[in-house]
Design an enzyme around this catalytic site. Structure first.
Site: not given
Ligand code: GLA
Length: 389
Positions: A38-40, A128-130, A176
């Site tokens: 959650h830093t982006d 959670g792998l986008s 991501d």
């Molecule tokens: C998800 C969001 C990203 C990022 C992460 C947490 O993957 O899509 O933009 O914020 O959570 O780091």
């Protein structure tokens, strides 16, 4: 380097559905977030990898207006008008990501219509792998190629992010999409979301990242993700009025400033900020440790990251905590939730010689707690690409 399976599947399905071969093929990988949770969207930094699983999008011209879109894995097809920005029904939520990219590329001069489009993927959904970012990025690459255009990778990442925000309802950052675009074989991607620069970070040869998927429901748009983002903005505004320098994002608050002033801001906002600021510090420290080939200390940062996720940011859940503990008991170098949280997967760091035994041990512990986790040793891989026939 790409996963050939989704490319083959997309092509086969395309031929069978539209009776014509695809003329453009694009591929984009999924990702693992290693550190920098959650830093982006706080203009922070991350370490991530693109993985050896991804999504392929293939296209061919059609005689009729609009877009014929097929999801090969689901055996479903829809038709839409790429000039409108309305989302599809709940039944075809997967189509919204593609629709968003078609629509949002138009202001950049990439105006594709009269087209058949098929996608297929090898990234498990909800893990959670986008998988969604891979679909957006692969769609963008395919459309730009089809239109004979050129866009900078950062612009592509922003279009894909906007598709996720506007068409899927998650107010995400750029992690991501950056990971999917800037992937490097056998290395990590260090992204700086203030300067929007990426560099690659070498990994010690014996390092392996294992993804453990506990198979629990996960949809970020319905999670407290957007609420957490608002809490970070609240903390930012409060620090801005307390500190003697401008605070535009949490990136501008050092760990020392945070500890000194945390009691003077809203307690919940402080708790969320604690995790984010600690994560930004951990990314910087992590890079130094990797340079020193110190995998042991690097792994501890992953455990520390999970701990502030659990206690301060509160984006973990009992199943992820259980997997992290199972990894610790089995002797893993590190483990943490990867990505948004509230579900998804745990990333485990292991030495190559121990990776297989660790997978078995974690699966076994999961099963004794009524979970049915799966484990996969991933390979850091190259980013998105056009595949020439
Ligand atoms: C998800 C969001 C990203 C990022 C992460 C947490 O993957 O899509 O933009 O914020 O959570 O780091």
């Amino acid at each position: 380097m790409y996963d050939p399976k989704p490319v083959e599947l997309a092509n086969q399905f395309h031929q069978a559905t539209y009776a014509t071969p695809a003329t453009v093929q694009a591929y984009a990988p999924g990702r693992i977030e290693i550190l920098g949770n959650h830093t982006d969207y706080n203009a922070g930094t991350t370490l991530s990898t693109a993985i050896n699983r991804g999504t392929a999008v293939v296209l061919s011209p059609s005689d009729t207006s609009g877009v014929n879109l097929s999801a090969a894995n689901l055996d479903q097809s829809v038709h839409f008008d790429p000039t409108t920005d309305e989302t599809m029904s709940d039944e075809y939520q997967w189509a919204n990501y593609v629709k968003g990219v078609f629509n949002l590329l138009r202001p950049h001069g990439i105006e594709v219509d009269n087209v058949n489009c098929t996608f297929a993927g090898s990234i498990p959904m909800g893990a959670g792998l986008s998988s969604s970012a891979a679909l957006e990025v692969a769609t963008a690459y395919a459309l730009i190629e089809f239109a004979g255009g050129q866009l900078k990778p950062i612009t592509i990442a922003k279009v894909a992010q906007a598709a996720e925000q506007r068409f899927a309802g998650c107010n995400c950052g750029l992690l991501d999409q950056f990971s999917s675009i800037f992937g490097v074989p056998s290395g990590l991607i260090h992204s700086d979301f203030r300067t929007l620069e990426t560099t690659s970070v070498e990994l010690p040869a014996e390092a392996r990242f294992i993804m453990i998927n506990p198979h629990i429901e996960h949809a970020l748009a319905e999670s407290p993700y957007n609420e957490r983002r608002s809490s970070c903005e609240k903390a930012t505004a409060q620090f801005n009025s307390l500190l003697d320098h401008p605070v535009e994002t949490l990136r501008d608050v050092s760990w020392e400033e945070f500890t000194q002033y945390r009691d003077r801001i809203d307690p919940e906002a402080a708790q969320r900020a604690e995790h984010v600021i600690a994560e930004i510090t951990r990314v910087a420290h992590g890079i130094e440790l990797l340079e020193q080939q110190n995998l042991h200390a690097f792994g501890q940062l992953l455990y520390d990251s999970h701990e502030t996720s659990r206690t301060a940011f509160e984006n973990s859940c009992p199943e992820l905590d259980l997997i992290v503990e199972a990894a610790r008991e089995a002797g893993a170098l590190g483990a943490r939730l990867s990505g948004g949280g509230w579900g998804g997967s745990v990333v485990v760091l292991a030495r190559e010689s121990e990776a297989k035994a660790l997978c078995q041990s974690i699966i076994k512990t999961g099963r004794t707690h009524r979970l049915d986790p799966s484990a996969e040793i991933t390979i850091p891989s190259a980013g998105a690409q056009i595949i020439n026939p």
